[in-house]
Write a protein that holds these residues in place. Structure first.
Motif, PDB file in Angstrom:
ATOM      1  N   GLU A 178       4.345  11.350  -1.280  1.00 39.85           N
ATOM      2  CA  GLU A 178       4.814  12.677  -0.861  1.00 39.85           C
ATOM      3  C   GLU A 178       3.750  13.773  -1.023  1.00 39.85           C
ATOM      4  O   GLU A 178       3.983  14.919  -0.662  1.00 39.85           O
ATOM      5  CB  GLU A 178       6.086  13.104  -1.637  1.00 39.85           C
ATOM      6  CG  GLU A 178       7.189  12.071  -1.652  1.00 39.85           C
ATOM      7  CD  GLU A 178       7.884  11.922  -0.308  1.00 39.85           C
ATOM      8  OE1 GLU A 178       7.689  12.797   0.557  1.00 39.85           O
ATOM      9  OE2 GLU A 178       8.623  10.939  -0.125  1.00 39.85           O
ATOM     10  N   LYS A 179       2.585  13.435  -1.565  1.00 41.38           N
ATOM     11  CA  LYS A 179       1.525  14.432  -1.764  1.00 41.38           C
ATOM     12  C   LYS A 179       0.586  14.432  -0.567  1.00 41.38           C
ATOM     13  O   LYS A 179       0.151  13.370  -0.109  1.00 41.38           O
ATOM     14  CB  LYS A 179       0.722  14.121  -3.027  1.00 41.38           C
ATOM     15  CG  LYS A 179      -0.463  15.056  -3.254  1.00 41.38           C
ATOM     16  CD  LYS A 179      -1.330  14.598  -4.427  1.00 41.38           C
ATOM     17  CE  LYS A 179      -2.569  15.473  -4.567  1.00 41.38           C
ATOM     18  NZ  LYS A 179      -3.474  15.002  -5.654  1.00 41.38           N
ATOM     19  N   LYS A 233       5.024   9.309   3.255  1.00 40.12           N
ATOM     20  CA  LYS A 233       6.399   9.771   3.142  1.00 40.12           C
ATOM     21  C   LYS A 233       7.269   9.029   4.155  1.00 40.12           C
ATOM     22  O   LYS A 233       6.757   8.444   5.118  1.00 40.12           O
ATOM     23  CB  LYS A 233       6.510  11.283   3.380  1.00 40.12           C
ATOM     24  CG  LYS A 233       6.178  11.719   4.801  1.00 40.12           C
ATOM     25  CD  LYS A 233       6.376  13.221   4.975  1.00 40.12           C
ATOM     26  CE  LYS A 233       6.139  13.649   6.414  1.00 40.12           C
ATOM     27  NZ  LYS A 233       6.365  15.083   6.620  1.00 40.12           N
TER      28      LYS A 233
END
Length: 235
Positions: A178-179, A233
């Motif tokens: 998610e980064k 993601k």
């Protein structure tokens, strides 16, 4: 003592590199043509391959591909007088982990060697029988599972074969879900350098990984964030 094989046909270059690496504590074997070099790598357990591109018998790109058929983990450092982005990317696409353009300073060669050996030590666990599933080594994101004990990667239950560089890249994504990750961060984490290589090597390897992981159009995991980098993601 780390074992390195140098596959290079210029005797003056061989003498220069072999002497310097031995003085730095490495055991160095030499092959003067590509075919012999490929055979030696297959029959011996080397910690690093230093590989010229312009070689007799078999060129370095084909040697690299031949090595990767049976050995996905040994780091391969290309030496090349062909310093264009296209030639460098060709080398990395064939399975190389890093490159150095001739002529080069020996101190830079040693730095690249140490970086590749360090990454190899950090990324590879000796393959021994696994009596039970050790969940400490399991990384899962959506239906993607990576077992860092057995080095096995599956998605949707289907096993996926990755090169050592692709594996390191995937591990970095899984450690940062998610980064949004910049290309510079990827270069430092996967290639061990904190400066731009002057090529699109990060984009090339992300695309390789996507082709192997994201074959489902409606369930892609690796996404481009325009102007910023990439992110792992769910769609």
């Amino acid at each position: 003592m780390k074992k390195i094989i140098l596959i290079e046909d210029e005797t003056s270059v061989v003498s220069f590199i072999k002497k310097g690496l031995q003085e730095n504590g490495y055991e160095v074997s030499v092959a003067f043509d590509g075919r012999t070099g490929a055979q030696l790598v297959k029959s011996n357990d080397f910690d690093l391959v230093i590989l010229d591109i312009m070689l007799p018998e078999m060129n370095g790109l084909d040697v690299c591909k031949e090595i990767r058929k049976t050995n996905q983990h040994v780091p391969i450092l290309f030496l090349t007088a062909l310093g264009t982005s296209e030639n460098i990317v060709l080398g990395l696409e064939s399975g190389g982990d890093d490159y150095l353009v001739k002529p080069f300073k020996f101190i830079e060669l040693v730095a690249r060697v140490k970086s590749l050996l360090r990454r190899s030590n950090n990324g590879n666990t000796p393959e021994i029988a696994e009596p039970e599933v050790d969940h400490e080594h399991i990384y899962q994101f959506s239906d993607l599972i990576l077992n860092d004990y057995t080095k096995k990667v599956t998605r949707g239950g289907e096993e996926i074969s990755l090169t050592s560089t692709e594996y390191k890249l995937l591990m970095y994504f899984l450690n940062n879900p998610e980064k949004v990750i910049s290309r510079t961060e990827v270069l430092e984490a996967v290639w061990g350098v904190n400066y731009e290589l002057g090529t699109n090597v990060v984009d090339v390897y992300v695309n390789y990984l996507r082709k192997k992981l994201d074959n489902q159009e409606d369930n892609k995991l690796i996404h481009t964030v325009i102007g910023m980098g990439y992110v792992l993601k769910k769609s």
